[in-house]
Design an enzyme around this catalytic site. Structure first.
Site, PDB file in Angstrom:
ATOM      1  N   GLY A 126       0.668  -1.166   0.010  1.00 27.62           N
ATOM      2  CA  GLY A 126      -0.025  -0.051  -0.043  1.00 27.62           C
ATOM      3  C   GLY A 126       0.822   1.210   0.087  1.00 27.62           C
ATOM      4  O   GLY A 126       1.895   1.307   0.509  1.00 27.62           O
ATOM      5  N   ASN A 276       1.451   5.982   4.689  1.00 23.17           N
ATOM      6  CA  ASN A 276       1.085   4.885   4.126  1.00 23.17           C
ATOM      7  C   ASN A 276      -0.422   5.163   3.724  1.00 23.17           C
ATOM      8  O   ASN A 276      -0.962   5.991   4.292  1.00 23.17           O
ATOM      9  CB  ASN A 276       1.316   3.412   4.958  1.00 23.17           C
ATOM     10  CG  ASN A 276       0.416   3.133   5.980  1.00 23.17           C
ATOM     11  OD1 ASN A 276       0.250   4.191   6.850  1.00 23.17           O
ATOM     12  ND2 ASN A 276      -0.218   2.076   6.052  1.00 23.17           N
ATOM     13  N   CYS A 278      -3.173   3.778   4.988  1.00 25.47           N
ATOM     14  CA  CYS A 278      -4.332   4.242   5.990  1.00 25.47           C
ATOM     15  C   CYS A 278      -3.995   4.938   7.067  1.00 25.47           C
ATOM     16  O   CYS A 278      -4.541   5.087   8.115  1.00 25.47           O
ATOM     17  CB  CYS A 278      -4.772   2.627   6.789  1.00 25.47           C
ATOM     18  SG  CYS A 278      -5.421   1.451   5.449  1.00 25.47           S
ATOM     19  N   GLU A 280      -1.440   5.097   9.181  1.00 32.39           N
ATOM     20  CA  GLU A 280      -0.917   4.758  10.563  1.00 32.39           C
ATOM     21  C   GLU A 280       0.589   4.768  10.504  1.00 32.39           C
ATOM     22  O   GLU A 280       1.255   4.856  11.671  1.00 32.39           O
ATOM     23  CB  GLU A 280      -1.191   3.349  11.013  1.00 32.39           C
ATOM     24  CG  GLU A 280      -0.543   2.430  10.505  1.00 32.39           C
ATOM     25  CD  GLU A 280      -1.473   1.960   9.138  1.00 32.39           C
ATOM     26  OE1 GLU A 280      -1.003   0.668   8.555  1.00 32.39           O
ATOM     27  OE2 GLU A 280      -2.219   2.565   8.577  1.00 32.39           O
ATOM     28  N   PRO A 442      -4.956  -0.495  11.183  1.00 28.13           N
ATOM     29  CA  PRO A 442      -6.329  -1.002  11.093  1.00 28.13           C
ATOM     30  C   PRO A 442      -5.953  -2.619  10.834  1.00 28.13           C
ATOM     31  O   PRO A 442      -5.186  -2.946  10.130  1.00 28.13           O
ATOM     32  CB  PRO A 442      -6.982  -0.411   9.865  1.00 28.13           C
ATOM     33  CG  PRO A 442      -5.484   0.062   9.239  1.00 28.13           C
ATOM     34  CD  PRO A 442      -4.694   0.378  10.055  1.00 28.13           C
ATOM     35  N   THR A 443      -6.781  -3.355  11.704  1.00 26.35           N
ATOM     36  CA  THR A 443      -6.751  -4.731  11.470  1.00 26.35           C
ATOM     37  C   THR A 443      -7.793  -5.538  11.056  1.00 26.35           C
ATOM     38  O   THR A 443      -8.332  -6.389  11.654  1.00 26.35           O
ATOM     39  CB  THR A 443      -6.236  -5.206  12.859  1.00 26.35           C
ATOM     40  OG1 THR A 443      -7.244  -4.776  13.965  1.00 26.35           O
ATOM     41  CG2 THR A 443      -4.855  -4.679  13.205  1.00 26.35           C
ATOM     42  N   GLY A 444      -8.606  -4.940   9.911  1.00 26.64           N
ATOM     43  CA  GLY A 444      -9.858  -5.627   9.543  1.00 26.64           C
ATOM     44  C   GLY A 444      -9.757  -6.951   9.458  1.00 26.64           C
ATOM     45  O   GLY A 444     -10.531  -7.692  10.044  1.00 26.64           O
ATOM     46  N   THR A 445      -9.219  -7.476   8.435  1.00 30.19           N
ATOM     47  CA  THR A 445      -9.409  -8.840   8.153  1.00 30.19           C
ATOM     48  C   THR A 445      -8.486  -9.738   9.205  1.00 30.19           C
ATOM     49  O   THR A 445      -8.972 -10.907   9.330  1.00 30.19           O
ATOM     50  CB  THR A 445      -8.843  -9.425   6.603  1.00 30.19           C
ATOM     51  OG1 THR A 445      -7.684  -8.777   6.341  1.00 30.19           O
ATOM     52  CG2 THR A 445      -9.824  -8.662   5.698  1.00 30.19           C
TER      53      THR A 445
END
Length: 574
Positions: A126, A276, A278, A280, A442-445
């Site tokens: 990303g 990056n 997202c 962070e 972010p740790t969605g999946t």
């Protein structure tokens, strides 16, 4: 897969169908001929073995076991690029986060960077770009006697490249930033009003301290190019444009760029103007950083009882293992561009964070956003930060400090000065293996893989919700998912047991509750935090309009909001 005798797979099973689906779709290693990973234990062992190849041959078996046991039962969740790529024959990077080199203000220069960006996206990275370096729209192009197309035209080109590059790990993601004093800033702010434009970009405005002071004073604000003023407008009017666009379309976010650079442990070596995709991970040109998260929900002992507590010793132990794992990741990862590899090896940035924080608070009986939750977040993140820096100092003792390390300058940084005395002493004695260590991604999946624990430091969206799922054939389906803490509570107390007051969801939180948690965590995070202030659709604009100002006042490095709207729609629905 063959398990040596020292590896004893736990009885871990996927607790919800979505977790197994996520593993099969994203992290299970399959080839055209066969499945290589037959279970999630195979995935952990594959990753552990691949990363341990950075070790001396005689040390590899012990390190494999160390890494495997940390991942077992979803306690340590390496980021998706590591889980899907490590130990495979795929030509991919193991890092989620990249910032491309500065964009030259020329066609040849831009296209060279876009080519490198395409190669990086192809390998799964990303990306972030700062478009502030491109001349404003309408500026005369010498030698061609024509007006420049401007930064947004360059963003459209990059968006089209990203749209073309669909890989097995999903569509690419990018961040675009622009300085708040760039003459095209208003067009940048409103660029995504069109729901079909720049869908592969997240947008963030680089907000300076001087601009925030001008907003407070209701002063004029100069837009400049090449050091010369182009035009003036009221700072508050520009601020209102940012907030109104957020209200209507959930973008752009803001990055407090002066604070980011002041708090960067490497501010003596570099200037940061992008993150990056997202947000962070603030990074310099060619910067990159592998990520991993500790699942706090798995570290609560005796949940939902008066004796419930966070196992801080286990948190510290897992932190030490995670630093080791991420440092090895830097050495076994592939890089699309040689300058990225050099930057990674010179500074050895890593990004360790947490997930499952909201679920952990619920399991302790503490509502998200309360005074008690802020105190707990401070304690947990302080423990993680100290343990991470101590582990990096120990790696520096045995492997050497990162090549760009300047002991005098680094020891003077705020993030070092606030550490415990024994940790500072270890750093003074040995240096640091890694220039930056902590990030909340972010740790969605990966959170869903771990049993649908709450993502990062976000509150739970709902006790159960419907999520849109993109299937392998590109079709969209919906699935009802239950939060990890809710499911655990029902297993312990029965399906009919009423939930406690600690089960706070997004719809019950004020924006200030989000910001209090983010600010408490940011104190101990040397990089950045991916955090969204979710707001109800019916929130009044006057209540919404001060969110970013409050984020600045509380010490955050950036902020993003989300309010359901006609432009972006909604991925989740209660």
């Amino acid at each position: 897969m063959y398990y040596p005798s020292e590896f004893t797979p736990s009885s871990t099973v996927f607790q919800q169908p979505i977790a197994e689906q996520i593993w099969q779709a994203k992290y299970q290693y399959k080839t055209a001929a066969r499945d290589v990973d037959y279970s999630v234990h195979d995935t952990w062992l594959r990753v552990a073995r691949a990363l341990a190849k950075a070790e001396r041959p005689q040390d590899r078996p012990g390190v494999e076991k160390l890494f495997y046991n940390a991942m077992d039962e979803f306690k340590l969740l390496p980021a998706g690029r590591i889980l899907s790529g490590a130990g495979t024959a795929r030509d991919v990077t193991l890092s989620n986060t990249f910032v491309m080199k500065s964009l030259p203000d020329s066609v040849d220069g831009m296209m060279d960077v876009f080519k490198e960006a395409a190669l990086t996206m192809k390998m799964g990275g990303g990306l972030g770009f700062d478009f502030s370096t491109l001349r404003p729209k309408g500026t005369l192009v010498k030698g061609l006697d024509c007006p420049a197309a401007g930064p947004l035209a360059a963003m459209d080109i990059c968006d089209a490249i990203c749209r073309m590059l669909v890989t097995g790990m999903g569509r690419g993601a990018m961040m675009a930033t622009m300085r708040v004093d760039h003459p095209d800033i208003e067009d940048f702010i409103t660029a995504k009003s069109d729901p079909t434009r720049m869908r592969n970009f997240n947008l963030s405005v680089l907000i300076s301290d001087a601009f925030m002071a001008a907003v407070e004073a209701d002063a004029d604000w100069q837009l400049v190019w090449d050091g010369a003023p182009v035009r003036s407008l009221k700072a508050r009017a520009l601020w209102q444009t940012i907030m109104r666009q957020n209200f209507d379309a959930a973008e752009p976010g803001v990055l407090f760029v002066d604070r980011i650079n002041a708090k960067n442990p490497l501010n003596y070596l570099e200037t940061i103007s992008a993150t990056n995709s997202c947000a962070e991970q603030p990074l310099p040109p060619n910067g990159t950083c592998p990520l991993s998260s500790i699942n706090l929900a798995k570290l609560v002992r005796d949940p939902f009882t008066p004796a419930a507590r966070m196992d801080l010793e286990e948190l510290k132990r897992l932190t030490s293992v995670a630093v080791h794992l991420l440092d090895d990741t830097l050495d076994v990862s592939r890089y699309a561009v040689e300058e990225q590899r050099i930057e990674a090896q010179t500074k050895r940035r890593i990004g360790l964070g947490v997930t499952g924080l909201a679920d952990a608070l619920i399991m302790l009986g503490v509502p998200y956003g309360s005074d008690a939750s802020v105190a707990l977040v401070d304690t947990w993140m302080r423990s993680l930060s100290n343990a991470a820096y101590l582990a990096s100092a120990e790696l520096a003792r045995t492997r050497g400090a990162f090549a760009a390390y300047d002991a005098k300058m680094h020891m003077a940084q705020d993030c070092i000065r606030q550490l415990d005395p024994d940790v500072r002493a270890a750093i003074k004695a040995h240096g640091l293996r890694n220039a930056t260590l902590t990030t909340v991604a972010p740790t969605g999946t990966t959170s869903m893989l771990g049993g649908n624990v709450s993502s990062g430091i976000e509150p739970i969206f709902s006790t159960s919700y419907t999520r849109k799922i993109t299937e392998a054939d590109g079709s969209i389906s919906s699935q009802v998912i239950e939060d990890y803490a809710v499911a655990l509570y029902h297993r312990i107390h029965g399906r009919d047991a009423p939930l406690t007051e600690a089960f706070v969801t997004v719809s019950q939180l004020a924006p200030a509750d989000h910001l209090r948690i983010q600010a408490a965590a940011q104190t101990w995070i040397d990089s950045g935090i991916s955090k969204t202030v979710n707001c109800p659709e019916d929130i009044a604009f006057d209540d919404f309009a001060d969110i970013y100002r409050e984020a600045y006042a509380t010490g955050c490095k950036g902020c993003t909001t989300y309010r359901p709207n006609a432009v972006t729609g909604s991925v989740l629905s209660a």
